[in-house]
Design an enzyme around this catalytic site. Structure first.
Site, PDB file in Angstrom:
ATOM      1  N   SER A   1       0.826  -1.218   0.000  1.00 48.82           N
ATOM      2  CA  SER A   1       0.000   0.000   0.000  1.00 48.82           C
ATOM      3  C   SER A   1       0.857   1.263   0.000  1.00 48.82           C
ATOM      4  O   SER A   1       0.619   2.188  -0.788  1.00 48.82           O
ATOM      5  CB  SER A   1      -0.897   0.009   1.234  1.00 48.82           C
TER       6      SER A   1
ATOM      7  N   CYS B   1      -5.672  -7.326   5.285  1.00 48.06           N
ATOM      8  CA  CYS B   1      -6.955  -6.633   5.458  1.00 48.06           C
ATOM      9  C   CYS B   1      -8.055  -7.123   4.509  1.00 48.06           C
ATOM     10  O   CYS B   1      -9.177  -7.398   4.948  1.00 48.06           O
ATOM     11  CB  CYS B   1      -6.773  -5.135   5.228  1.00 48.06           C
TER      12      CYS B   1
ATOM     13  N   ILE C   1      -4.640  -9.484  14.996  1.00 47.72           N
ATOM     14  CA  ILE C   1      -4.745 -10.641  14.105  1.00 47.72           C
ATOM     15  C   ILE C   1      -5.339 -11.848  14.830  1.00 47.72           C
ATOM     16  O   ILE C   1      -6.248 -12.504  14.324  1.00 47.72           O
ATOM     17  CB  ILE C   1      -3.361 -10.967  13.497  1.00 47.72           C
TER      18      ILE C   1
ATOM     19  N   GLU D   1      -9.109 -11.224  15.506  1.00 42.91           N
ATOM     20  CA  GLU D   1      -9.955 -11.245  14.303  1.00 42.91           C
ATOM     21  C   GLU D   1     -10.146 -12.678  13.809  1.00 42.91           C
ATOM     22  O   GLU D   1     -11.274 -13.096  13.514  1.00 42.91           O
ATOM     23  CB  GLU D   1      -9.328 -10.364  13.218  1.00 42.91           C
TER      24      GLU D   1
ATOM     25  N   HIS E   1     -31.827   8.988  13.785  1.00 41.27           N
ATOM     26  CA  HIS E   1     -32.629   8.067  14.560  1.00 41.27           C
ATOM     27  C   HIS E   1     -33.369   7.090  13.663  1.00 41.27           C
ATOM     28  O   HIS E   1     -33.873   7.515  12.620  1.00 41.27           O
ATOM     29  CB  HIS E   1     -33.616   8.870  15.414  1.00 41.27           C
TER      30      HIS E   1
ATOM     31  N   GLU F   1     -26.162   7.439  17.022  1.00 42.48           N
ATOM     32  CA  GLU F   1     -26.694   8.669  17.621  1.00 42.48           C
ATOM     33  C   GLU F   1     -26.316   8.786  19.096  1.00 42.48           C
ATOM     34  O   GLU F   1     -26.307   9.887  19.654  1.00 42.48           O
ATOM     35  CB  GLU F   1     -28.215   8.766  17.442  1.00 42.48           C
TER      36      GLU F   1
HETATM   37  P1  NDP Z   1      -0.023  -7.411  17.920  1.00 41.41           P
HETATM   38  O1  NDP Z   1       1.244  -6.778  18.299  1.00 41.41           O
HETATM   39  O2  NDP Z   1      -1.264  -6.583  17.781  1.00 41.41           O
HETATM   40  O3  NDP Z   1      -0.350  -8.603  18.933  1.00 41.41           O
HETATM   41  C1  NDP Z   1       0.568  -9.608  19.212  1.00 41.41           C
HETATM   42  C2  NDP Z   1      -0.014 -10.521  20.266  1.00 41.41           C
HETATM   43  O4  NDP Z   1       0.879 -11.615  20.452  1.00 41.41           O
HETATM   44  C3  NDP Z   1      -0.210  -9.875  21.615  1.00 41.41           C
HETATM   45  O5  NDP Z   1      -1.378 -10.413  22.204  1.00 41.41           O
HETATM   46  C4  NDP Z   1       1.045 -10.324  22.377  1.00 41.41           C
HETATM   47  O6  NDP Z   1       0.859 -10.435  23.751  1.00 41.41           O
HETATM   48  C5  NDP Z   1       1.243 -11.699  21.818  1.00 41.41           C
HETATM   49  N1  NDP Z   1       2.606 -12.209  21.900  1.00 41.41           N
HETATM   50  C6  NDP Z   1       3.736 -11.646  21.418  1.00 41.41           C
HETATM   51  N2  NDP Z   1       4.789 -12.459  21.632  1.00 41.41           N
HETATM   52  C7  NDP Z   1       4.328 -13.548  22.262  1.00 41.41           C
HETATM   53  C8  NDP Z   1       4.920 -14.737  22.757  1.00 41.41           C
HETATM   54  N3  NDP Z   1       6.225 -14.968  22.633  1.00 41.41           N
HETATM   55  N4  NDP Z   1       4.129 -15.632  23.361  1.00 41.41           N
HETATM   56  C9  NDP Z   1       2.808 -15.400  23.487  1.00 41.41           C
HETATM   57  N5  NDP Z   1       2.181 -14.314  23.042  1.00 41.41           N
HETATM   58  C10 NDP Z   1       2.922 -13.386  22.434  1.00 41.41           C
HETATM   59  O7  NDP Z   1       0.317  -8.160  16.563  1.00 41.41           O
HETATM   60  P2  NDP Z   1      -0.595  -8.775  15.444  1.00 41.41           P
HETATM   61  O8  NDP Z   1       0.278  -9.797  14.826  1.00 41.41           O
HETATM   62  O9  NDP Z   1      -1.929  -9.181  15.943  1.00 41.41           O
HETATM   63  O10 NDP Z   1      -0.799  -7.570  14.450  1.00 41.41           O
HETATM   64  C11 NDP Z   1       0.334  -6.904  13.878  1.00 41.41           C
HETATM   65  C12 NDP Z   1      -0.061  -5.525  13.447  1.00 41.41           C
HETATM   66  O11 NDP Z   1      -0.831  -5.614  12.255  1.00 41.41           O
HETATM   67  C13 NDP Z   1      -0.947  -4.799  14.431  1.00 41.41           C
HETATM   68  O12 NDP Z   1      -0.205  -4.093  15.374  1.00 41.41           O
HETATM   69  C14 NDP Z   1      -1.752  -3.890  13.569  1.00 41.41           C
HETATM   70  O13 NDP Z   1      -1.083  -2.668  13.510  1.00 41.41           O
HETATM   71  C15 NDP Z   1      -1.760  -4.559  12.217  1.00 41.41           C
HETATM   72  N6  NDP Z   1      -3.103  -5.100  11.919  1.00 41.41           N
HETATM   73  C16 NDP Z   1      -4.157  -4.253  11.811  1.00 41.41           C
HETATM   74  C17 NDP Z   1      -5.420  -4.729  11.550  1.00 41.41           C
HETATM   75  C18 NDP Z   1      -6.556  -3.781  11.473  1.00 41.41           C
HETATM   76  O14 NDP Z   1      -6.336  -2.590  11.263  1.00 41.41           O
HETATM   77  N7  NDP Z   1      -7.793  -4.238  11.663  1.00 41.41           N
HETATM   78  C19 NDP Z   1      -5.664  -6.156  11.361  1.00 41.41           C
HETATM   79  C20 NDP Z   1      -4.494  -6.959  11.525  1.00 41.41           C
HETATM   80  C21 NDP Z   1      -3.275  -6.439  11.783  1.00 41.41           C
HETATM   81  P3  NDP Z   1       0.981  -9.218  24.798  1.00 41.41           P
HETATM   82  O15 NDP Z   1      -0.187  -8.350  24.581  1.00 41.41           O
HETATM   83  O16 NDP Z   1       0.993  -9.911  26.097  1.00 41.41           O
HETATM   84  O17 NDP Z   1       2.281  -8.548  24.447  1.00 41.41           O
END
Ligand code: NDP
Length: 458
Positions: free
Chosen positions: A14, A47, A177, A180, A434, A439
Site C-alpha cells: 500500500s 486486510c 490478528i 480477528e 434516529h 446517535e
Molecule cells: P499485535 O502486536 O497486535 O499482537 C501480538 C499478540 O501476540 C499480543 O497479544 C502479544 O501479547 C502476543 N505475543 C507476542 N509475543 C508472544 C509470545 N512470545 N508468546 C505469546 N504471546 C505473544 O500483533 P498482530 O500480529 O496481531 O498484528 C500486527 C499488526 O498488524 C498490528 O499491530 C496492527 O497494527 C496490524 N493489523 C491491523 C489490523 C486492522 O487494522 N484491523 C488487522 C491486523 C493487523 P501481549 O499483549 O501480552 O504482548
C-alpha cells in the site's frame, strides 16, 4: 551523475504503490520492484481477504438471527472452498488494479526482488539499477513465538491456504490478528481456544473496551486461556497439542500463532547502503522518514511506527508530495482511527481513558446497551459499548471508543471530529440520526465518572 530513475521504490504494498504512483504523477521517473504480490500484505494476505472472511462469518450470524425477523431460513452448512474462490478472485482483481495504477501513472514495474549494492544502486532480479532516491517499503512479516514445535502451527498467511475450517482451532495472541481470526473461525463453526498472556485481550486499547470484548468473546463460546504463555507444540497422531507454561495443555486440529510481526529487512543489504536499524530491527527514520542514508527513505511497517495500511499510504503520499510535488508535508500520526474486526467489531480513535487521565482530569461518558437488532434476535452477549473521553479543561473530546455492530463504520466519522479537536458541546449540538446506535455518540448527556484528577493536582 545520471541515474536510471529519479525514484526507486522497493516493495509494492500500500505505501510503496502510493508513493511511486504519486511521484510519477508529479513528473518523476519512477521504478518499483515487488517480489511477491502487488498490493502487499493488505491486499493479498491481510486486510482485504480477512475482511471477506469477516463478512462470511457475519452472514452465518445473520442467517441464524433471521428467524427472529420472520424469515424461514434453512442453513445447510458452510463451504470454505466457495468462499475461498470468491475471496481469491477479488484479491486477483485488486492485484490487477494495483499493477495498472502503476503503469498508468508511468512507473516502470519490476516483478523481482531488489537488494542494495550501494546507496544509489540496486540489484533488481539480477539487473543493476540506479536511482537518485530510494524508498524502502518492504513491510513486515509474521513471526512465530520462540517455542519448540512452532513450525507445526500456522502464521496468518497460512490461514488463506486452508482447505477446510478446522474443527478445533487454537489461537495464540490477542492482538488484532489473533482476535480477528479467533472470531472469524468461531463464526464459521470452529471450536476456538484463545491463549493470551495478559489479563485482558487487546493490550493498549481502552480498558472498558477490553473488558467488554472479553465478555463478548465468552458469550460466543470462545474459550479464553487468560494469563497463559505457550511452552511447546507437539503433533499427537492426527491432532496438535499445545502445552502451556504451568502444565495445562490444549488439543486442536490446527494452531494459529498470531504473536506479532517484524520488519521484513532480511537480505536487503541495508548495511551496503548505510541504512541503520533500531534495536527492534525496524529501519530507523527521522520525522521526514529519511533513513541514516540521506537519499534513502523508509515508509510503512518496515519502520514499525503505526502498522496500519492507511498510515503507510498517507506517509507514502506525503513523501512523494514532499520530494517531487513541491508541497512538503508530513502525515499526522496522531488521532488515527482504527478498527479491530472482532465480533462485534471495535472502533477507536484518540486517547484511552488511562492515557488521557495520566495527563490531567477527564470526564468519561459511557453507555452500554443492547442494539435494536439484538433485542429482537436475542443473540446473547451482543451489547454495544460507546465511550467518550473528554478533557475537563478544554472540553475537547480526546478519545472515542466503541465495541458493537458497525463500530468501524461509525468511528470513521467520529475520527474526523476528534482529529479536528471538537468539544463535547460540539458533539452535543449535533442532531442524532434516529434510530441508530451512532446517535448515542451525540446524545450522551450524563457524565459517568471523572478520572485523572489526582494526576492534574500533582
Ligand atoms: P499485535 O502486536 O497486535 O499482537 C501480538 C499478540 O501476540 C499480543 O497479544 C502479544 O501479547 C502476543 N505475543 C507476542 N509475543 C508472544 C509470545 N512470545 N508468546 C505469546 N504471546 C505473544 O500483533 P498482530 O500480529 O496481531 O498484528 C500486527 C499488526 O498488524 C498490528 O499491530 C496492527 O497494527 C496490524 N493489523 C491491523 C489490523 C486492522 O487494522 N484491523 C488487522 C491486523 C493487523 P501481549 O499483549 O501480552 O504482548
Amino acid at each position: 551523475m545520471a541515474y536510471d530513475f529519479d525514484l526507486f521504490v522497493i516493495g509494492g504494498g500500500s505505501g510503496g504503490v502510493r508513493c511511486a504512483r504519486i511521484a510519477a504523477t508529479h513528473g518523476a521517473t519512477v521504478g518499483i520492484a515487488e517480489e511477491r504480490f502487488w498490493g502487499g500484505t493488505c491486499v493479498n494476505v491481510g486486510c482485504v481477504p480477512k475482511k471477506i472472511m469477516v463478512n462470511a462469518a457475519e452472514y452465518g450470524q445473520w442467517t441464524e438471527d433471521a428467524a427472529a425477523f420472520g424469515w424461514n431460513v434453512e442453513r445447510k452448512g458452510f463451504d470454505l472452498a466457495a468462499l475461498a474462490a470468491a475471496r481469491d478472485a477479488e484479491v486477483a482483481r485488486l492485484n490487477g488494479i494495483y499493477g495498472r495504477l502503476l503503469t498508468g501513472a508511468g512507473c516502470t514495474i519490476f516483478e523481482a526482488r531488489a537488494t542494495f549494492l550501494d546507496a544509489h544502486t540496486l540489484d533488481v532480479g539480477g539487473k543493476r539499477v540506479t536511482a537518485e532516491r530510494i524508498v524502502i517499503a518492504v513491510g513486515g512479516r509474521a513471526v512465530p513465538p520462540p517455542i519448540p514445535g512452532a513450525e507445526l502451527g500456522m502464521l496468518s498467511d497460512d490461514v488463506f491456504r486452508l482447505k477446510q475450517v478446522p474443527r478445533r482451532l487454537i489461537v495464540v495472541g490477542s492482538g488484532y490478528i489473533g482476535l480477528e481470526f479467533a472470531c472469524i473461525f468461531r463464526g464459521l463453526g470452529a471450536e476456538v481456544d484463545l491463549v493470551y498472556r495478559a489479563d485482558l485481550p487487546l493490550r493498549g486499547f481502552d480498558a472498558d473496551i477490553r473488558t467488554a470484548l472479553k465478555e463478548a468473546l465468552d458469550a460466543q463460546g470462545l474459550r479464553q486461556h487468560v494469563g497463559h504463555h505457550p511452552a511447546r507444540l507437539d503433533r499427537q497422531g492426527d491432532h496438535l497439542r499445545l502445552s502451556l507454561l504451568g502444565g495445562e495443555a490444549i488439543e486442536a486440529d490446527a494452531v494459529l500463532f498470531a504473536t506479532g510481526r517484524e520488519p521484513h529487512i532480511q537480505g536487503l543489504g541495508l548495511d551496503r547502503a548505510g541504512v541503520m536499524c533500531t534495536a527492534k530491527g525496524a529501519v530507523e527514520v527521522d520525522e521526514e522518514h529519511r533513513t541514516t542514508a540521506p537519499n534513502i527513505y523508509a515508509i510503512g511497517d518496515v519502520t514499525d511506527k503505526l502498522n496500519l495500511t492507511p498510515m503507510a499510504t498517507a506517509v507514502g503520499h506525503a513523501l512523494a508530495d514532499t520530494l517531487f510535488g513541491g508541497t512538503p508535508r508530513k502525515a499526522d500520526y496522531h488521532n488515527v482511527p482504527t478498527a479491530v474486526f472482532t465480533s462485534p467489531p471495535i472502533g477507536t480513535v484518540g486517547m484511552t481513558e488511562a492515557d488521557a487521565a495520566a495527563q490531567g482530569p477527564v470526564d468519561i461518558y459511557l453507555t452500554r446497551f443492547t442494539p435494536m437488532r439484538h433485542t429482537i434476535s436475542g443473540r446473547p452477549g451482543r451489547k454495544t459499548l460507546m465511550k467518550l473521553v473528554v478533557c475537563q479543561r478544554t472540553r475537547k473530546v480526546l478519545g472515542a471508543h466503541m465495541l458493537g455492530e458497525d463500530a468501524a463504520e461509525i468511528m470513521q466519522g467520529i475520527g474526523i471530529a476528534v482529529a479536528a479537536g471538537l468539544t463535547k458541546e460540539d458533539f452535543d449540538r449535533t442532531i442524532g440520526i434516529h434510530p441508530t446506535a451512532a446517535e448515542e455518540f451525540v446524545t450522551l448527556r450524563t457524565r459517568t465518572r471523572e478520572a485523572g484528577v489526582r494526576a492534574a493536582a500533582e
